[in-house]
Design a protein around this motif. Sequence first.
Motif, PDB file in Angstrom:
ATOM      1  N   ALA A 121     -37.997 -27.278 -35.953  1.00 44.64           N
ATOM      2  CA  ALA A 121     -36.554 -27.482 -36.144  1.00 44.64           C
ATOM      3  C   ALA A 121     -35.831 -26.210 -36.559  1.00 44.64           C
ATOM      4  O   ALA A 121     -34.673 -26.009 -36.194  1.00 44.64           O
ATOM      5  N   GLN A 122     -36.478 -25.325 -37.315  1.00 43.40           N
ATOM      6  CA  GLN A 122     -35.820 -24.106 -37.803  1.00 43.40           C
ATOM      7  C   GLN A 122     -35.872 -22.950 -36.804  1.00 43.40           C
ATOM      8  O   GLN A 122     -35.332 -21.879 -37.081  1.00 43.40           O
ATOM      9  N   ASP A 123     -36.484 -23.139 -35.655  1.00 47.04           N
ATOM     10  CA  ASP A 123     -36.615 -22.054 -34.680  1.00 47.04           C
ATOM     11  C   ASP A 123     -35.257 -21.572 -34.171  1.00 47.04           C
ATOM     12  O   ASP A 123     -34.333 -22.360 -33.962  1.00 47.04           O
ATOM     13  N   ASP A 124     -35.167 -20.270 -33.951  1.00 45.85           N
ATOM     14  CA  ASP A 124     -33.967 -19.642 -33.403  1.00 45.85           C
ATOM     15  C   ASP A 124     -33.979 -19.618 -31.882  1.00 45.85           C
ATOM     16  O   ASP A 124     -32.958 -19.323 -31.257  1.00 45.85           O
ATOM     17  N   VAL A 125     -35.136 -19.882 -31.288  1.00 49.26           N
ATOM     18  CA  VAL A 125     -35.311 -19.796 -29.840  1.00 49.26           C
ATOM     19  C   VAL A 125     -36.089 -21.000 -29.324  1.00 49.26           C
ATOM     20  O   VAL A 125     -36.851 -21.626 -30.053  1.00 49.26           O
ATOM     21  N   GLY A 126     -35.883 -21.275 -28.043  1.00 46.48           N
ATOM     22  CA  GLY A 126     -36.712 -22.228 -27.322  1.00 46.48           C
ATOM     23  C   GLY A 126     -37.582 -21.453 -26.360  1.00 46.48           C
ATOM     24  O   GLY A 126     -37.284 -20.294 -26.021  1.00 46.48           O
ATOM     25  N   VAL A 127     -38.652 -22.082 -25.899  1.00 42.61           N
ATOM     26  CA  VAL A 127     -39.575 -21.446 -24.963  1.00 42.61           C
ATOM     27  C   VAL A 127     -39.404 -22.111 -23.594  1.00 42.61           C
ATOM     28  O   VAL A 127     -39.533 -23.341 -23.470  1.00 42.61           O
ATOM     29  N   ALA A 128     -39.112 -21.287 -22.587  1.00 47.49           N
ATOM     30  CA  ALA A 128     -38.879 -21.804 -21.238  1.00 47.49           C
ATOM     31  C   ALA A 128     -40.159 -22.392 -20.657  1.00 47.49           C
ATOM     32  O   ALA A 128     -41.208 -21.753 -20.682  1.00 47.49           O
TER      33      ALA A 128
ATOM     34  N   GLN B  64     -28.251  -7.846 -35.349  1.00 45.29           N
ATOM     35  CA  GLN B  64     -29.253  -6.793 -35.443  1.00 45.29           C
ATOM     36  C   GLN B  64     -29.764  -6.702 -36.877  1.00 45.29           C
ATOM     37  O   GLN B  64     -28.987  -6.748 -37.834  1.00 45.29           O
ATOM     38  N   GLY B  65     -31.089  -6.619 -37.035  1.00 49.76           N
ATOM     39  CA  GLY B  65     -31.719  -6.506 -38.343  1.00 49.76           C
ATOM     40  C   GLY B  65     -32.182  -7.833 -38.924  1.00 49.76           C
ATOM     41  O   GLY B  65     -32.982  -7.850 -39.859  1.00 49.76           O
ATOM     42  N   GLU B  66     -31.691  -8.941 -38.380  1.00 50.40           N
ATOM     43  CA  GLU B  66     -32.112 -10.252 -38.876  1.00 50.40           C
ATOM     44  C   GLU B  66     -33.496 -10.608 -38.344  1.00 50.40           C
ATOM     45  O   GLU B  66     -33.916 -10.116 -37.284  1.00 50.40           O
ATOM     46  N   ASN B  67     -34.191 -11.450 -39.078  1.00 51.10           N
ATOM     47  CA  ASN B  67     -35.474 -11.979 -38.614  1.00 51.10           C
ATOM     48  C   ASN B  67     -35.238 -13.048 -37.565  1.00 51.10           C
ATOM     49  O   ASN B  67     -34.203 -13.711 -37.567  1.00 51.10           O
ATOM     50  N   LEU B  68     -36.219 -13.226 -36.690  1.00 50.19           N
ATOM     51  CA  LEU B  68     -36.152 -14.266 -35.666  1.00 50.19           C
ATOM     52  C   LEU B  68     -37.316 -15.232 -35.890  1.00 50.19           C
ATOM     53  O   LEU B  68     -38.455 -14.803 -36.074  1.00 50.19           O
ATOM     54  N   ILE B  69     -37.009 -16.526 -35.875  1.00 48.92           N
ATOM     55  CA  ILE B  69     -37.998 -17.561 -36.133  1.00 48.92           C
ATOM     56  C   ILE B  69     -38.384 -18.254 -34.830  1.00 48.92           C
ATOM     57  O   ILE B  69     -37.527 -18.691 -34.062  1.00 48.92           O
ATOM     58  N   LYS B  70     -39.704 -18.349 -34.603  1.00 45.36           N
ATOM     59  CA  LYS B  70     -40.280 -19.058 -33.459  1.00 45.36           C
ATOM     60  C   LYS B  70     -41.560 -19.719 -33.960  1.00 45.36           C
ATOM     61  O   LYS B  70     -42.308 -19.108 -34.727  1.00 45.36           O
ATOM     62  N   TYR B  71     -41.820 -20.953 -33.543  1.00 44.94           N
ATOM     63  CA  TYR B  71     -42.974 -21.725 -34.033  1.00 44.94           C
ATOM     64  C   TYR B  71     -42.936 -21.876 -35.549  1.00 44.94           C
ATOM     65  O   TYR B  71     -43.964 -21.968 -36.203  1.00 44.94           O
ATOM     66  N   GLY B  72     -41.724 -21.821 -36.139  1.00 45.22           N
ATOM     67  CA  GLY B  72     -41.575 -21.954 -37.577  1.00 45.22           C
ATOM     68  C   GLY B  72     -41.954 -20.712 -38.355  1.00 45.22           C
ATOM     69  O   GLY B  72     -41.994 -20.738 -39.579  1.00 45.22           O
ATOM     70  N   GLU B  73     -42.209 -19.610 -37.679  1.00 44.42           N
ATOM     71  CA  GLU B  73     -42.663 -18.363 -38.314  1.00 44.42           C
ATOM     72  C   GLU B  73     -41.731 -17.213 -37.956  1.00 44.42           C
ATOM     73  O   GLU B  73     -41.145 -17.185 -36.881  1.00 44.42           O
ATOM     74  N   ASN B  74     -41.646 -16.229 -38.858  1.00 42.50           N
ATOM     75  CA  ASN B  74     -40.925 -14.999 -38.559  1.00 42.50           C
ATOM     76  C   ASN B  74     -41.751 -14.217 -37.536  1.00 42.50           C
ATOM     77  O   ASN B  74     -42.867 -13.812 -37.828  1.00 42.50           O
ATOM     78  N   VAL B  75     -41.200 -14.027 -36.349  1.00 39.68           N
ATOM     79  CA  VAL B  75     -41.942 -13.314 -35.305  1.00 39.68           C
ATOM     80  C   VAL B  75     -41.452 -11.888 -35.090  1.00 39.68           C
ATOM     81  O   VAL B  75     -42.031 -11.148 -34.294  1.00 39.68           O
ATOM     82  N   GLY B  76     -40.367 -11.499 -35.793  1.00 39.95           N
ATOM     83  CA  GLY B  76     -39.905 -10.133 -35.634  1.00 39.95           C
ATOM     84  C   GLY B  76     -38.472  -9.940 -36.068  1.00 39.95           C
ATOM     85  O   GLY B  76     -37.820 -10.849 -36.574  1.00 39.95           O
ATOM     86  N   LYS B  77     -37.996  -8.693 -35.859  1.00 41.89           N
ATOM     87  CA  LYS B  77     -36.625  -8.304 -36.204  1.00 41.89           C
ATOM     88  C   LYS B  77     -35.808  -8.112 -34.937  1.00 41.89           C
ATOM     89  O   LYS B  77     -36.269  -7.507 -33.965  1.00 41.89           O
ATOM     90  N   VAL B  78     -34.587  -8.605 -34.990  1.00 42.33           N
ATOM     91  CA  VAL B  78     -33.643  -8.447 -33.887  1.00 42.33           C
ATOM     92  C   VAL B  78     -33.190  -6.988 -33.855  1.00 42.33           C
ATOM     93  O   VAL B  78     -32.774  -6.437 -34.874  1.00 42.33           O
TER      94      VAL B  78
ATOM     95  N   THR C 162     -38.653  -8.115 -25.585  1.00 33.39           N
ATOM     96  CA  THR C 162     -38.869  -6.811 -26.216  1.00 33.39           C
ATOM     97  C   THR C 162     -37.634  -5.904 -26.200  1.00 33.39           C
ATOM     98  O   THR C 162     -37.564  -4.967 -26.988  1.00 33.39           O
ATOM     99  N   HIS C 163     -36.670  -6.178 -25.340  1.00 38.03           N
ATOM    100  CA  HIS C 163     -35.456  -5.355 -25.291  1.00 38.03           C
ATOM    101  C   HIS C 163     -34.510  -5.639 -26.458  1.00 38.03           C
ATOM    102  O   HIS C 163     -33.620  -4.835 -26.741  1.00 38.03           O
ATOM    103  N   ASN C 164     -34.678  -6.774 -27.139  1.00 39.88           N
ATOM    104  CA  ASN C 164     -33.793  -7.098 -28.260  1.00 39.88           C
ATOM    105  C   ASN C 164     -34.540  -7.670 -29.475  1.00 39.88           C
ATOM    106  O   ASN C 164     -33.925  -8.203 -30.386  1.00 39.88           O
ATOM    107  N   LEU C 165     -35.861  -7.514 -29.474  1.00 35.57           N
ATOM    108  CA  LEU C 165     -36.683  -8.009 -30.574  1.00 35.57           C
ATOM    109  C   LEU C 165     -37.881  -7.095 -30.783  1.00 35.57           C
ATOM    110  O   LEU C 165     -38.608  -6.790 -29.835  1.00 35.57           O
ATOM    111  N   LYS C 166     -38.070  -6.643 -32.033  1.00 35.07           N
ATOM    112  CA  LYS C 166     -39.270  -5.889 -32.385  1.00 35.07           C
ATOM    113  C   LYS C 166     -40.245  -6.887 -32.993  1.00 35.07           C
ATOM    114  O   LYS C 166     -39.994  -7.442 -34.067  1.00 35.07           O
ATOM    115  N   THR C 167     -41.318  -7.125 -32.311  1.00 37.74           N
ATOM    116  CA  THR C 167     -42.284  -8.131 -32.717  1.00 37.74           C
ATOM    117  C   THR C 167     -42.973  -7.762 -34.023  1.00 37.74           C
ATOM    118  O   THR C 167     -43.456  -6.642 -34.186  1.00 37.74           O
TER     119      THR C 167
END
Length: 98
Positions: free
Chosen positions: A11-18, A60-74, A86-91
């Motif tokens: 529920a807290q994820d910032d992204v969906g997976v295609a 930019q600089g915010e964390n990104l959440i996927k699978y309920g986990e912080n997966v990187g910085k925007v 990878t063009h807009n997220l540092k894993t």
Amino acid sequence: MSSHKFLLHEAQDDVGVAVQDIKAGEKVMGVDIHSGEEFHVTANHDIQLGHKIALKSKKQGENLIKYGENVGKVTQDIKVGDWVHTHNLKTARWDYGN
């Protein structure tokens, strides 16, 4: 929109997976795998199977959440419907504190 094109894993994820290829300008439906809740987003870019579509705007600089986990910085601002990769997220996986 007859079938879902992306999945939301937590529920807290910032992204969906295609789960299917998505075309720029396409209005797509996604489904929360736990609740079955549907989400509707217009894709801003082509998004390939397995890639991420933004469900929340991120700065930019915010964390990104996927699978309920912080997966990187925007690394550049992200809008709802953007392709996230990878063009807009540092894993976080490859960030060893540098």
